[in-house]
Structure formats: structure tokens, C-alpha cells
Design a protein around this motif. Structure first.
Motif, PDB file in Angstrom:
ATOM      1  N   VAL A   1      83.294 -12.654  66.823  1.00 14.05           N
ATOM      2  CA  VAL A   1      84.688 -12.166  66.867  1.00 14.05           C
ATOM      3  C   VAL A   1      85.068 -11.480  65.559  1.00 14.05           C
ATOM      4  CG1 VAL A   1      85.448 -13.788  68.653  1.00 14.05           C
ATOM      5  CG2 VAL A   1      85.846 -14.369  66.252  1.00 14.05           C
ATOM      6  N   GLU A   2      84.497 -11.943  64.464  1.00 13.52           N
ATOM      7  CA  GLU A   2      84.751 -11.224  63.207  1.00 13.52           C
ATOM      8  C   GLU A   2      84.172  -9.814  63.285  1.00 13.52           C
ATOM      9  OE1 GLU A   2      85.165 -14.556  59.650  1.00 13.52           O
ATOM     10  OE2 GLU A   2      83.190 -13.688  59.992  1.00 13.52           O
ATOM     11  N   GLU A   3      82.944  -9.720  63.771  1.00 11.42           N
ATOM     12  CA  GLU A   3      82.290  -8.411  63.800  1.00 11.42           C
ATOM     13  C   GLU A   3      82.922  -7.466  64.820  1.00 11.42           C
ATOM     14  OE1 GLU A   3      77.991  -8.697  64.053  1.00 11.42           O
ATOM     15  OE2 GLU A   3      77.991 -10.264  62.536  1.00 11.42           O
TER      16      GLU A   3
ATOM     17  N   VAL B   1      79.909 -17.650  67.695  1.00 11.54           N
ATOM     18  CA  VAL B   1      81.158 -17.132  68.259  1.00 11.54           C
ATOM     19  C   VAL B   1      82.049 -16.589  67.137  1.00 11.54           C
ATOM     20  CG1 VAL B   1      83.297 -17.813  69.442  1.00 11.54           C
ATOM     21  CG2 VAL B   1      81.082 -18.545  70.351  1.00 11.54           C
ATOM     22  N   HIS B   2      82.135 -17.346  66.057  1.00  7.29           N
ATOM     23  CA  HIS B   2      82.960 -16.922  64.918  1.00  7.29           C
ATOM     24  C   HIS B   2      82.467 -15.574  64.366  1.00  7.29           C
ATOM     25  CE1 HIS B   2      85.444 -17.593  61.287  1.00  7.29           C
ATOM     26  NE2 HIS B   2      84.429 -17.075  60.623  1.00  7.29           N
ATOM     27  N   ALA B   3      81.158 -15.471  64.163  1.00 12.67           N
ATOM     28  CA  ALA B   3      80.608 -14.234  63.602  1.00 12.67           C
ATOM     29  C   ALA B   3      80.847 -13.066  64.557  1.00 12.67           C
ATOM     30  CB  ALA B   3      79.111 -14.403  63.337  1.00 12.67           C
TER      31      ALA B   3
ATOM     32  N   ASP C   1      88.388 -22.131  61.702  1.00 10.79           N
ATOM     33  CA  ASP C   1      86.975 -22.128  62.131  1.00 10.79           C
ATOM     34  C   ASP C   1      86.073 -22.545  60.967  1.00 10.79           C
ATOM     35  OD1 ASP C   1      87.566 -21.171  64.661  1.00 10.79           O
ATOM     36  OD2 ASP C   1      86.631 -19.204  64.382  1.00 10.79           O
ATOM     37  N   HIS C   2      86.327 -21.972  59.800  1.00  9.81           N
ATOM     38  CA  HIS C   2      85.509 -22.303  58.615  1.00  9.81           C
ATOM     39  C   HIS C   2      85.561 -23.804  58.335  1.00  9.81           C
ATOM     40  CE1 HIS C   2      86.123 -17.958  56.848  1.00  9.81           C
ATOM     41  NE2 HIS C   2      85.289 -17.973  57.878  1.00  9.81           N
ATOM     42  N   GLU C   3      86.763 -24.346  58.409  1.00  6.59           N
ATOM     43  CA  GLU C   3      86.959 -25.764  58.113  1.00  6.59           C
ATOM     44  C   GLU C   3      86.216 -26.627  59.144  1.00  6.59           C
ATOM     45  OE1 GLU C   3      88.160 -27.165  55.476  1.00  6.59           O
ATOM     46  OE2 GLU C   3      87.904 -29.161  56.342  1.00  6.59           O
TER      47      GLU C   3
ATOM     48  N   GLU D   1      83.421 -15.988  49.900  1.00  3.63           N
ATOM     49  CA  GLU D   1      83.687 -14.561  49.695  1.00  3.63           C
ATOM     50  C   GLU D   1      84.786 -14.065  50.634  1.00  3.63           C
ATOM     51  OE1 GLU D   1      79.881 -12.830  47.434  1.00  3.63           O
ATOM     52  OE2 GLU D   1      80.181 -12.093  49.466  1.00  3.63           O
ATOM     53  N   GLU D   2      84.732 -14.513  51.888  1.00  6.46           N
ATOM     54  CA  GLU D   2      85.787 -14.083  52.818  1.00  6.46           C
ATOM     55  C   GLU D   2      87.141 -14.577  52.334  1.00  6.46           C
ATOM     56  OE1 GLU D   2      83.552 -13.516  57.117  1.00  6.46           O
ATOM     57  OE2 GLU D   2      84.612 -15.390  56.778  1.00  6.46           O
ATOM     58  N   GLN D   3      87.183 -15.850  51.982  1.00  7.28           N
ATOM     59  CA  GLN D   3      88.491 -16.444  51.685  1.00  7.28           C
ATOM     60  C   GLN D   3      89.053 -16.031  50.324  1.00  7.28           C
ATOM     61  OE1 GLN D   3      88.235 -20.230  54.759  1.00  7.28           O
ATOM     62  NE2 GLN D   3      88.662 -20.658  52.617  1.00  7.28           N
TER      63      GLN D   3
HETATM   64 FE   LIG Z   1      84.390 -16.200  58.639  1.00  3.73          FE
END
Ligand SMILES: [Fe+2]
Ligand SMILES: [Fe+2]
Length: 164
Positions: A66-68, A62-64, A29-31, A129-131
Motif C-alpha cells: 500500500v505504501e508503494e 501488505v504494508h509495503a 502498522d509499524h508499531e 527513516e520513514e518516521q
Molecule cells: Fe512504512
């Protein structure tokens, strides 16, 4: 020589096509978002800009979410984290604020471009920071990344269908 060599039916369920573990899914997703920002930088067409921003905003939202809903609570519990997840959640709020300033707005020149630029820098910082911090620690924990990945993928599919 009959080829009836029975491939012993394995109990393990075959991984569904394209199934990714949680970290692979989030990194993909990040990529994808980073590619969209790169495309934005290159285009001068207003309709293209608008379409790219719509895609970026949907993908990031959507990404944020599902992470949350799924990933962060799992990480927080597994790592007994009081630092990384709260910080990431605050950063998401900043991202959402910029998304709200861009969604449904006509690209009107420099301020619009500036907002996209700041959003892209914000996301770049957050992803780093996540990665470099959260994902390696999550990977080293007892979390089942395949199971988490399946839950993330399913929720993403739901949310993307709603957004369509
Ligand atoms: Fe992320
Ligand atoms: Fe995030």
C-alpha cells in the motif's frame, strides 16, 4: 424543555469509525509489526515462531504494497522527491527478499532466527527513516492525509482479505 435542539446536519461526512490519517495508519502498522518482532524474541516455541513469522510477513507485505501503490507516489509527486521514495523502495526490495526466505519455511534453528533478526533490524532502520524523514516532510506538504489514509485503509482491507 424538549431536546429538539437540532444538531445542524453538517455537510462534512462523519469520519468512519477508526478512520486514521495516512501517517497515523502507517505508524500503527509499524508499531504492530514491532510488537510481533518483540513477541518472536521472547518465544521458544516453534509453532509460535511459525505463526508469528506468518503474521509478520503478511503485515509487512501488505504494508509495503500500500505504501508503494498509494503513499509513495503521492509523496514523490507532492515533494518532487528524488531521494526518499527511491531509497525506501530499494529498502522494501530488501525486506521482500528476506520475507521470501522465511515464508513457508519451517523454523529450523539458528539460521531461521538469524533471518528474522535481520528482517527486524532492516525494518527498524526503514521505519526510522520513514518516521523521521519522509513522514514529517509529507505532513508539511499539501497532501490530504485524511483522503490518503482512507485509500490506504481500503486497499489494506482488500489485500488482507486476499491474503486470508
Ligand atoms: Fe512504512
Ligand atoms: Fe516502507
Amino acid at each position: 424543555m424538549t431536546s429538539t435542539k437540532t444538531t445542524a446536519p453538517t455537510k462534512a461526512q462523519p469520519a468512519s469509525k477508526g478512520a486514521k490519517d495516512a501517517i497515523a495508519l502507517l505508524k500503527a502498522d509499524h508499531e504492530a509489526v514491532s510488537q510481533l518482532f518483540a513477541e518472536y524474541e521472547k518465544t521458544h516455541s516453534v509453532p509460535n515462531k511459525k505463526a508469528l513469522v506468518a503474521e509478520i510477513c503478511t503485515a509487512l507485505s501488505v504494508h509495503a504494497q500500500v505504501e508503494e501503490e498509494i503513499f509513495y507516489p503521492a509523496v514523490k509527486a507532492a515533494l518532487k522527491d528524488k531521494l526518499l521514495v527511491p531509497e525506501a523502495t530499494v529498502e522494501h526490495a530488501g525486506v521482500k527478499d528476506l520475507i521470501a526466505q522465511l515464508e513457508g519455511v519451517e523454523p529450523d534453528g539458528e539460521m531461521y532466527d538469524a533471518k528474522v533478526k535481520v528482517l527486524s533490524e532492516y525494518v527498524k532502520h526503514h521505519v526510522k527513516e520513514e518516521q523521521t524523514e519522509m513522514f514529517p516532510q509529507a505532513k508539511a506538504s499539501s497532501l490530504d492525509m485524511v483522503e490518503l489514509g482512507a485509500r490506504l485503509a481500503a486497499r489494506k482491507t482488500d489485500l488482507l482479505a486476499q491474503a486470508a
